[in-house]
Design an enzyme around this catalytic site. Structure first.
Site, PDB file in Angstrom:
ATOM      1  N   SER A   1     -77.894  59.507  11.905  1.00 48.21           N
ATOM      2  CA  SER A   1     -76.666  58.815  10.532  1.00 48.21           C
ATOM      3  C   SER A   1     -76.877  60.421  10.122  1.00 48.21           C
ATOM      4  O   SER A   1     -75.639  60.935   9.853  1.00 48.21           O
ATOM      5  CB  SER A   1     -77.582  58.263   9.453  1.00 48.21           C
ATOM      6  OG  SER A   1     -77.215  56.298   9.936  1.00 48.21           O
TER       7      SER A   1
ATOM      8  N   ALA B   1     -84.833  61.299  20.646  1.00 48.30           N
ATOM      9  CA  ALA B   1     -85.635  61.272  21.018  1.00 48.30           C
ATOM     10  C   ALA B   1     -85.276  59.867  22.174  1.00 48.30           C
ATOM     11  O   ALA B   1     -85.816  60.033  23.179  1.00 48.30           O
ATOM     12  CB  ALA B   1     -86.501  60.452  20.409  1.00 48.30           C
TER      13      ALA B   1
ATOM     14  N   HIS C   1     -84.151  49.966   5.000  1.00 50.82           N
ATOM     15  CA  HIS C   1     -83.361  50.683   4.326  1.00 50.82           C
ATOM     16  C   HIS C   1     -84.683  52.420   3.369  1.00 50.82           C
ATOM     17  O   HIS C   1     -85.009  51.862   2.720  1.00 50.82           O
ATOM     18  CB  HIS C   1     -82.446  50.017   3.138  1.00 50.82           C
ATOM     19  CG  HIS C   1     -81.452  49.420   3.676  1.00 50.82           C
ATOM     20  ND1 HIS C   1     -80.731  48.794   2.340  1.00 50.82           N
ATOM     21  CD2 HIS C   1     -80.889  49.170   4.496  1.00 50.82           C
ATOM     22  CE1 HIS C   1     -79.531  47.967   2.988  1.00 50.82           C
ATOM     23  NE2 HIS C   1     -79.234  48.052   4.602  1.00 50.82           N
TER      24      HIS C   1
END
Length: 538
Positions: free
Chosen positions: A17, A39, A472
């Site tokens: 992100s 990765a 989150h």
């Protein structure tokens, strides 16, 4: 010995992100040579673009680290799933697509904690810079950024009933949770464009892949940061079993997320000295805050049986409904394949001491016994009650000096009494919405926890026993100036030169809502900080 193939100005670890945003912005001028390491794979799998794909990717190890927490003492000793994106775009490629920034007060608190430049008025321009909002530009939104932000393609009758039911309970109608106020009930906006997912891979990275000053390497596991004394000089990574290294003339930027960034720092000798020494890792800097203060959103849920077959469960279970859903999406990019994880929501104050919403109540158009499993055979929907500002804090710590070994993830869910009190009150508020006439007319029964679960003690036990995370995690490399802070307000790692962290791990506290929008904002602002410093050096 590692191969020293190339030297770059900036080396970015993680094409998720934040990393995709950074790669786009740092290469825009053509002046800076950038290496972006990921990765995971550079996959074009269709489920990464179809919004409903989040359900398919939840336990798919091709695109997901598929982590689990350590046993959680306050949650009946359960190991709770902790998915993280492991693909270009990171978690923005596999998440539930909800676009929520958080409350003005969240960011003003960041500034009040000593982080100059991170108040709401100062970060709002970066939210707007990122957005291509289909509603157009105004005081709160941008319409010329890379990230697609859209209204729901369809407003399902049950989602509309949820919004009406919330209003029947006295909650205001809110048509923009990211506008002047967050309180109230309405429909979510999503990170989509034209019925397709708008991940940072699609929005930020795809348009710039051909830039001569950007090199992307996928399936590259970064194993450690390299140092020249107390200055980060590059990284070591492996590709197809081959160990390589890359030098950074200006800075190394860690953007691997709230789990993998502290893991990599600890593997590299940055972290609590006793932990590193226990695993035979030479200590570069004793930084006790690396991996500490893990903060995450926890939720409880109410499973509801509908009185007719019109949930996602039915589209999946009944071939003719499924075929119709596929056709509708293929022709119009509408229907069940275009829905996010949550369709409608209500931000409300549940705890008596709260002055702003502390609960995010939502409706999901499906139901399941356990997250990641097959949908129920009956027509079902789920009421979701998310604790917005948990006080419980945990940690991320390496369990091995092997970079391939998963770290210990211990969020310490529900360890703070106020978290449990707020969730119990929140479930009661959610139940009131569900039982209001507009929605109750469509519901046969509350399957779980059921009508018999009514006392505070019973609800508390149910929340501990059946609750989970909404994925989150933040704060494991927290921004601040106190002894446990890891980065300063310019996102530079304390006591280490040439190293920054720019991802969700720097959040001092959780934002009141889904975290992807705030992570993208952090990367937009972080890129500006890097470019300001580059201009000052020139």
């Amino acid at each position: 010995m590692p191969q020293h193939n190339e030297t770059f100005d900036y080396v970015i670890v993680g094409a998720g992100s934040a990393g995709c945003v950074l790669a786009n912005r740092l290469t825009a001028s053509g002046k800076h040579k950038v290496l972006l390491l990921e990765a995971g794979s550079d996959s074009r799998h269709p489920w990464l673009r179809i919004p409903l794909g989040y359900g398919k990717l939840f336990k798919d190890s091709r695109f997901n680290w598929c982590y689990n927490t350590e046993p959680q003492p306050a949650c009946h000793g359960r190991n709770i799933v902790a998915p993280r994106g492991r693909v270009i775009g990171g978690s923005s490629s596999i998440n539930g697509l909800i676009y929520i920034r958080g409350q003005r007060e969240d960011f003003d608190q960041w500034r009040a904690l000593g982080n100059a430049g991170w108040g709401f008025d100062e970060v709002l321009p970066y939210f707007k810079m990122a957005e291509d909002n289909e509603r157009g530009a105004d005081d709160w939104h941008g319409a010329s950024g890379p990230l697609g932000v859209s209204d729901l393609r369809d407003r399902h009758p049950l989602a509309a009933a949820f919004v009406e039911a919330a209003q029947q309970c006295g909650h205001a109608r809110n048509d923009d949770f990211n506008g002047a106020a967050q309180d109230g009930a309405g429909f979510y906006q999503t990170t989509t464009r034209g019925g397709l997912r708008s991940s940072t891979a699609v929005a930020y990275l795809d348009p710039v892949r051909r830039r001569a000053n950007l090199k992307l390497v996928c399936n590259a596991l970064t194993t450690r940061v390299l140092f020249d004394g107390r200055r980060a000089s590059g990284v070591e990574y492996t590709v197809d079993g081959e160990t390589r290294s890359a030098q950074a003339n200006v800075e190394v930027i860690l953007a691997a997320g709230a789990i993998n960034t502290p893991q990599l720092m600890q593997l590299s000798g940055l972290g609590p000295a006793a932990l590193l020494q226990a695993h035979g890792i030479p200590v570069v800097a004793d930084l006790p805050g690396v991996g500490a203060d893990l903060n995450d959103h926890y939720f409880a849920r109410i499973i509801l049986r509908c009185n007719k077959p019109w949930s996602l469960n039915d589209a999946v279970r009944q071939w003719h409904r499924g075929a119709a859903a596929v056709l509708r999406y293929a022709l119009f990019r509408r229907g069940y394949f275009a829905i996010p994880a949550l369709s409608a929501g209500c931000f409300l104050k549940a705890h008596p001491s709260s002055t702003t919403p502390d609960i995010q109540a939502s409706l999901a158009l499906y139901s399941v016994q356990n997250i990641g499993e097959a949908l129920h055979e009956f027509s079902g929907v789920t009421g979701v009650c998310t604790l917005l500002r948990p006080e419980s804090r945990g940690h991320v710590q390496i369990k091995s000096a092997d970079p391939r070994a998963a770290p210990a993830i211990h969020p310490n869910y529900l360890s703070a009494p106020k978290d449990r009190e707020t969730l119990v009150a929140g479930v009661r508020a959610l139940r009131a919405i569900v039982q209001s006439p507009a929605l109750a007319q469509h519901i046969v029964e509350e399957v779980e926890p059921g009508a018999d679960c009514s006392s505070d003690d019973a609800l508390d036990d149910y929340i501990r026993r059946r609750g989970s995370t909404v994925y989150h995690p933040v704060s494991t490399c927290r921004m601040g100036s106190d002894a446990r802070a890891v980065v300063d307000a310019r996102l530079r790692v304390h006591s280490i030169a040439g190293l920054r962290v720019i991802d969700a791990s720097i959040m001092p506290t959780l934002v009141s809502g889904n975290t992807n929008a705030a992570t993208i904002m952090i990367a937009e602002k972080g890129a500006d900080l890097l470019l300001e410093d580059a201009a000052a050096r020139a």
